[in-house]
Each structure stands twice: as C-alpha cells, then as structure tokens.
Design a protein around this motif. Structure first.
Motif, short mmCIF file in Angstrom:
data_model
loop_
_atom_site.label_atom_id
_atom_site.label_comp_id
_atom_site.label_asym_id
_atom_site.label_seq_id
_atom_site.Cartn_x
_atom_site.Cartn_y
_atom_site.Cartn_z
N TRP A 155 -18.00 -57.73 33.54
CA TRP A 155 -17.01 -56.74 33.38
C TRP A 155 -16.34 -56.56 34.54
CZ3 TRP A 155 -21.32 -53.54 30.66
CH2 TRP A 155 -21.40 -54.08 29.05
N CYS A 156 -17.01 -56.33 35.82
CA CYS A 156 -16.33 -56.40 37.07
C CYS A 156 -15.38 -57.15 37.38
CB CYS A 156 -17.27 -55.79 38.25
SG CYS A 156 -18.54 -54.23 37.93
N ASP A 157 -15.71 -58.61 36.98
CA ASP A 157 -14.86 -59.49 37.34
C ASP A 157 -13.64 -59.35 36.59
OD1 ASP A 157 -15.60 -61.26 39.52
OD2 ASP A 157 -17.15 -62.20 38.39
N GLU A 158 -13.68 -59.17 35.33
CA GLU A 158 -12.54 -59.08 34.38
C GLU A 158 -11.73 -57.81 35.08
OE1 GLU A 158 -14.17 -60.59 30.09
OE2 GLU A 158 -14.07 -58.39 30.77
N ARG A 161 -9.98 -59.02 38.40
CA ARG A 161 -9.36 -60.43 38.33
C ARG A 161 -8.29 -60.57 37.13
NH1 ARG A 161 -11.68 -64.02 41.78
NH2 ARG A 161 -13.93 -63.55 42.48
N THR A 162 -8.39 -59.43 36.15
CA THR A 162 -7.31 -59.49 35.08
C THR A 162 -6.92 -57.95 34.93
OG1 THR A 162 -9.21 -59.00 33.25
CG2 THR A 162 -8.95 -61.38 33.98
N ARG A 163 -5.95 -58.03 33.93
CA ARG A 163 -5.52 -56.56 33.74
C ARG A 163 -5.86 -56.30 32.31
NH1 ARG A 163 -5.00 -57.75 37.86
NH2 ARG A 163 -6.73 -56.07 37.75
N LYS A 164 -7.12 -57.04 31.92
CA LYS A 164 -7.35 -56.50 30.20
C LYS A 164 -7.99 -55.08 30.36
CE LYS A 164 -11.13 -57.89 27.40
NZ LYS A 164 -12.29 -58.83 27.01
N TRP A 165 -8.45 -54.50 31.37
CA TRP A 165 -9.11 -53.07 31.49
C TRP A 165 -8.01 -52.13 31.93
CZ3 TRP A 165 -12.93 -53.03 27.99
CH2 TRP A 165 -13.65 -53.93 27.79
N ASP A 166 -6.77 -52.68 32.10
CA ASP A 166 -5.81 -51.70 32.61
C ASP A 166 -5.23 -50.67 31.36
OD1 ASP A 166 -6.54 -52.68 35.06
OD2 ASP A 166 -4.56 -53.56 35.53
N TYR A 170 -8.88 -46.32 31.04
CA TYR A 170 -9.35 -46.77 32.17
C TYR A 170 -8.42 -46.71 33.41
CZ TYR A 170 -12.78 -48.53 28.89
OH TYR A 170 -13.53 -48.61 27.82
N PRO A 171 -8.36 -45.60 34.02
CA PRO A 171 -7.09 -45.38 35.09
C PRO A 171 -7.18 -46.34 36.37
CG PRO A 171 -8.68 -43.58 35.04
CD PRO A 171 -8.81 -44.50 33.90
N GLU A 172 -8.40 -46.65 36.66
CA GLU A 172 -8.52 -47.50 38.13
C GLU A 172 -7.62 -48.77 37.99
OE1 GLU A 172 -11.89 -48.75 41.18
OE2 GLU A 172 -12.42 -48.68 39.07
N ARG A 173 -6.87 -49.00 38.92
CA ARG A 173 -5.87 -50.17 39.04
C ARG A 173 -6.41 -51.13 40.43
NH1 ARG A 173 -5.62 -48.68 34.78
NH2 ARG A 173 -3.80 -48.32 33.45
N PRO A 180 -11.95 -55.76 48.06
CA PRO A 180 -12.63 -56.97 47.24
C PRO A 180 -13.67 -56.20 46.29
CG PRO A 180 -13.73 -56.66 49.53
CD PRO A 180 -12.21 -55.84 49.69
N HIS A 181 -14.07 -54.92 46.57
CA HIS A 181 -15.13 -54.46 45.66
C HIS A 181 -14.49 -53.18 44.77
CE1 HIS A 181 -18.74 -55.82 47.43
NE2 HIS A 181 -18.22 -55.74 48.69
N CYS A 182 -13.32 -53.11 44.45
CA CYS A 182 -12.51 -52.74 43.73
C CYS A 182 -12.91 -52.83 42.04
CB CYS A 182 -10.92 -52.89 43.50
SG CYS A 182 -10.03 -51.89 42.63
N GLY A 183 -13.46 -51.95 41.45
CA GLY A 183 -13.94 -51.99 40.03
C GLY A 183 -15.23 -52.32 39.94
N ALA A 184 -15.98 -52.24 41.24
CA ALA A 184 -17.56 -52.59 41.28
C ALA A 184 -18.28 -51.46 40.43
CB ALA A 184 -17.94 -52.36 42.74
N GLY A 185 -17.94 -50.35 40.03
CA GLY A 185 -18.51 -49.29 39.50
C GLY A 185 -18.19 -49.49 37.86
N PHE A 186 -17.49 -50.34 37.66
CA PHE A 186 -16.60 -50.23 36.28
C PHE A 186 -17.82 -50.66 35.06
CE2 PHE A 186 -14.47 -52.59 32.81
CZ PHE A 186 -13.95 -51.63 32.21
N ILE A 187 -17.54 -49.67 34.03
CA ILE A 187 -18.25 -50.08 32.79
C ILE A 187 -17.51 -49.69 31.77
CG2 ILE A 187 -20.53 -49.74 31.50
CD1 ILE A 187 -22.21 -49.33 33.90
N PRO A 188 -17.19 -50.39 30.68
CA PRO A 188 -16.70 -49.97 29.35
C PRO A 188 -17.26 -49.07 28.62
CG PRO A 188 -16.69 -52.46 29.66
CD PRO A 188 -17.72 -51.80 30.73
#
Length: 565
Positions: A155-158, A161-166, A170-173, A180-188
């Motif tokens: 999920w963090c790679d997606e 590296r992708t715009r799937k969760w934009d 999920y407001p974080e971009r 490089p750790h942007c999105g490290a805490g992301f969980i759908p």
C-alpha cells in the motif's frame, strides 16, 4: 523441512518456525497476490542468459568457489571494524554459509519459478541465518513474517509511486514530494482493503513499527540472493548499530514489498520497502560509539551517519537556535513543513541545524568546516551498470590511486563523495554535461570535492602515465556483475514482401504523414523510435496505449536528442 542448519541452533529455530509433526503444514503466502512480481522472474531468469534459475548455483556471476561455508563460530561485531564485519558476513557477492542453508532446506520446489509463498519462506530462513551468525538464536531473536506488514509495504509503495490513492478520502500527496518516506503511514480504509486481503483476515490495523527503504538490489538478481544486496550494502554502509541495520537483527516481525520501477530497463534497481514491527530483541553488543552519539541520528530506520563530512549543500536553511544533537536536529527537520525531508546538515562546531527546500532533489556539495550532511534517500550500489569498489586499498603503484590521476581529466564540478561523483558522471545530475565522459575511470578530489571523468579514448591509467597530484583519488570503474547490456536495437532483416494481396485487414493503427521536417536516417539513432502524427517520438505502445520513450530521449544531455527533436 529444516529451517536452519547452523551448529548449535538447528533444533531451537526449527521447533519455533515449523510445527512438530510428521507432515509439515502448507506454506503460507505473505506477499499479497496483487504484488506484481512478473518483472523479477523475466529479468532474473526467464530472459536472462546469465542465470539458469533462482538458486545460488543458478546465479551466473557467482562461482561455486566464492561461497564460504560457516563453521558455526559466532561473529562478535565489537571485535571488528565496520569494513571487517561487512566482509566477514558478506564475503564478495555472497553471504557466509548461505549456500549450505539454501540446499539444506530446498525452499523452492521449482527453482526456475518459485512461488511467492516459497520466496517468503526463504526470506524468513535467510533473516534468521544472518542473526545466528552473530549469536542471535534465542526465541526473542527469531523473526517471523506478517501478512499485514507485507500488505502495508505494498500500500505504501502504491501511495508513493502511483496516483491510485490520490483521492479526496486520502488527501496526502507524494507525487512531487522529495521525502522518500512520504506515505509511510498510509493504510486504506477497511472497505478499500478488501480486494487485497486473504480470506482469513478482515482488515489490517495501524501498529507501531518502522520502515526502511533500500535500492541496492537489482530486478535481475535471482530470488535466493536478491534480498542480500540491500542487507550487505546497509551493513557495510552503516555498520551493525546503524538505524537501517538494527531491525534486520533485532525486530521480531517483518513485511517486505518489492517494486520494479521500469519495465523496459533490464538493469533497473529493485526497490525494497521493509516494514518492521513486534518486539525488539536486546542488543547484545554495545556500540563503541554510543557515548559520542551527538553526531549520529539515533532513529530506527535511518542511517545514523552523515553521507558528506565537511560539506553542506547549496541553498541550506538554518533553523533558529540549533539543536544539541543530530537526532534532535532530525526530529525538528521532519516536523517542519518548510523543510524538505531528503537532506539535513548539522554544524558540529556550534550545534547548528539546517534543512533544505522541499523541492530539492540534488545536493550541490560545498566544502564547509564542521558541516555534516545526511542524505536520507537510499544510495544505489551502481549507476548505469558501473560501480566503484571503495573497499579496495589505495596504492601508489596501481589503481585505485591516492594522490594520482590519469591524463586528460575532465572536471565536472563538486561532489560530496566518490559515490556521489559516480552518480553525477553516470546520470548527469545537477544538469552537468557529461556527454564527453568515458566509462573507464573517475577521480575524486578529497581536498575540495572535485569530480572528474575521462574521455572514452583514455583506455589505460598505468603508474607511468598517471600524474601525481595531492588529494586526487582515482578509481577504475567496474561493471556490476548483475548488469546486462541493452539488447541490440537494430531491427531484424526485412522479409521479402508478398506479391499476393492480403485478405485480412490490418488491426494496427495507421500513421498519417509526419508533420515534422524530413531528414535522412542515421545509423546512430535508436531504431526502435517512431514518430507519430503529432511529431512525438516514442519507442512503442502496450495494450493500454502507454508510451515508452526512446533510449536517446531518456538521456537529458544527449546531443542526439537535440538533433532528433
């Protein structure tokens, strides 16, 4: 199936990892089904003439004699320098005793096509093996895979590296982030998790832990050794007590995510995102430098040591008041929205703490006394198929030289260290024109950070032809053994055209006449390039109409690109 063969630890680890029964339980797959591993099979074995399969003996660039068995003697990290420890645990391109462990367990039923569950099992075995090398065999040091941690890595790679969760939910971009750790805490959300989950898991919650990012692996390395490059590079770069190294030896649960960043690049680095959680085993070995930790970032998952010593980058931003330690400076930089999250500088002379603009992705290094500069992005092991072996001892009689350079040097500006110099020369970073650089030698000036290359015509650099100059460190560039030269772009010979009318209409697109100027073709051009009716060059399309740039067009400073466009 035995899960470990080292002397004195077979029974302990086997009993914990495998139930004591006559019929072993079915393998559990921890890597998500939606993780795309297709490139790791095609690039490593299926379309790779160097490797026959994913086992240690199937790796074409590692000789059988290179593998060193382990006699069971525990390695004490406090008795070795960082370089000595790295060479002891990771001799050459291998890991001590790993071949015997692989064939004792035979984790892959089909060594040409191991399943995700088998690779997950092998990673568990390998991690416990390197722990046993340093005497970590008790229950508290045994590490196990976790399915939710593997999912979180995906999920963090997606997210990054992708715009799937934009989405609005999920407001974080991360698209323009240099962290490089942007999105490290992301969980759908629980609802959005459902397509990813195995049948017996209803959701994956947030839990404490840490994340590590590594880019030393290659997509074309077989599965038995793909994990070893990030591990060995980190052990050599940070030592046993490094922030990125610590979880490899001490955390009790792990989840990994592998990512191929360029389907068209056979030699691309494979990104490894590690998620670590669970309790941490006690550190048996005290760090000799722990009492002098003011200039170390003591945070799990972070390289504690600065990449550039005595240097800072341009456009640094000093934060008022400074901080007493590098760790406190790191925390302040991470919490400050004005600061980019890739680079940080500490002034060891007056405790100054500096960050850099949020859009900064390249460090133009400058000599400044007392400055220590961290680069928090993973450092690649090679660039465009070439590497510099900094473990080789300097000599005045043969490469690598200390205090000598080759003739015909071409200086390309300042760099932070020799690896940074190689990165600049190979990739043209910092808008440097490196089109006149060959691929044989580089020189780094330790006195002022100067970075120099040599023309392609400079094929030798013997002692008699080299020039003595203080501070010059000259290296011969070595080919990464995993590197595969790009395929010959020449088209196949054209067949004799049929004299009969085709009865089947063409299903491919018809290209209209070019709107650009006509020119004679050149043998030097990338022959796979096509000009469409919008005067845009691309290499080819897939079914989803995704266009891939020509090889020439990908090179920022290539003069042929200017001629073509």
């Amino acid at each position: 199936m035995k899960l470990y063969t080292a002397l004195g630890s077979i029974a302990a680890i086997s009993q914990v990892l495998v139930a004591a029964q006559d019929t072993p339980p079915p393998l559990v797959q921890y890597t998500p089904e939606l993780s795309d591993w297709s490139a790791f099979y095609s690039k490593a074995v299926d379309n790779n003439p160097k490797n026959t399969d994913h086992s240690p003996d199937g790796i074409g660039w590692i000789d059988r004699d290179d593998w060193i068995p382990w006699d069971g003697t525990v390695i004490d990290p406090t008795e070795h320098t960082r370089q000595e420890l790295s060479q002891k645990i990771c001799p050459g391109s291998t890991v001590l005793g790993l071949r015997e462990v692989f064939y004792e367990n035979n984790p892959f039923a089909d060594i040409t096509n191991p399943t995700k569950a088998e690779v997950d099992l092998w990673h568990t075995i390998a991690l416990n093996h390197v722990r046993a090398l340093v005497g970590y065999t008790e229950e508290e040091y045994i590490i196990r895979p976790n399915r939710c941690l593997h999912l979180r890595a995906l999920w963090c790679d997606e997210k990054f590296r992708t715009r799937k969760w934009d989405t609005t939910e999920y407001p974080e971009r991360c698209e323009s982030s240099n962290n490089p750790h942007c999105g490290a805490g992301f969980i759908p959300s629980v609802e959005d998790q459902q397509p990813y989950l195995p049948e017996d898991i209803t959701s994956c919650p947030k839990r404490s832990g840490s994340e590590g990012l590594f880019s030393a692996a290659k997509s074309n390395i077989p599965w038995s050794m793909k994990w070893a490059r990030p591990f060995c590079a980190t052990l050599g770069g940070e030592g046993f007590w490094g922030g990125h190294t610590g979880p490899w030896f001490h955390r009790s649960e792990f989840g990994w995510g592998w990512w191929d960043g360029d389907a068209d690049n056979f030699n691309v680095n494979a990104g490894l995102r590690t998620k670590w959680s669970g309790s941490s085993g006690e550190v048996k070995y005290e760090d000799p430098d722990i009492t002098n930790g003011v200039n170390k970032v003591l945070v799990e998952g972070v390289n504690p040591d600065p990449r550039f010593t005595g240097k800072e980058c341009e456009t640094r931003i000093w934060l008022a008041g400074g901080e007493d330690t590098a760790t406190e400076c790191y925390s302040r930089v991470m919490d400050d929205d004005r600061c980019g999250k890739r680079f940080m500088t500490r002034n060891s002379l007056n405790d100054g703490c500096a960050c850099y603009p949020t859009n900064m992705s390249f460090c133009s290094a400058e000599i400044q006394p007392g400055r220590l500069t961290w680069d928090f992005e993973p450092i690649q092991s090679s660039f465009d198929g070439l590497l510099v072996d900094t473990t080789k001892a300097f000599s005045n009689n043969q490469l690598p030289y200390n205090g000598r350079r080759c003739p015909n040097i071409l200086w390309k500006g300042k760099s932070g260290d020799v690896s940074h110099c190689l990165q600049i020369i190979m990739l043209g970073e910092g808008d440097k024109d490196v089109s006149d650089c060959g691929r044989n030698f580089i020189t780094y000036n330790s006195a002022n950070g100067g970075c120099g290359c040599y023309p392609e015509s400079q094929q030798t650099c013997t002692r008699s032809e080299s020039i003595g100059e203080s501070g010059r460190q000259t290296y011969e560039l070595e080919v990464d053994p995993t590197w595969n030269p790009p395929a010959d772009p020449s088209p196949p010979p054209s067949e004799v055209p049929s004299q009969e009318r085709s009865q089947t209409p063409s299903t491919g697109p018809s290209y209209g006449p070019s709107h650009g100027p006509s020119r004679a073709p050149s043998d030097a051009d990338d022959m796979n390039c096509i000009e469409n009716n919008n005067s845009k060059f691309f290499a080819r399309t897939r079914g989803d109409e995704k266009k891939y740039k020509c090889k020439q067009l990908r090179k920022k400073n290539d003069k042929k690109k200017q001629k073509m466009c």
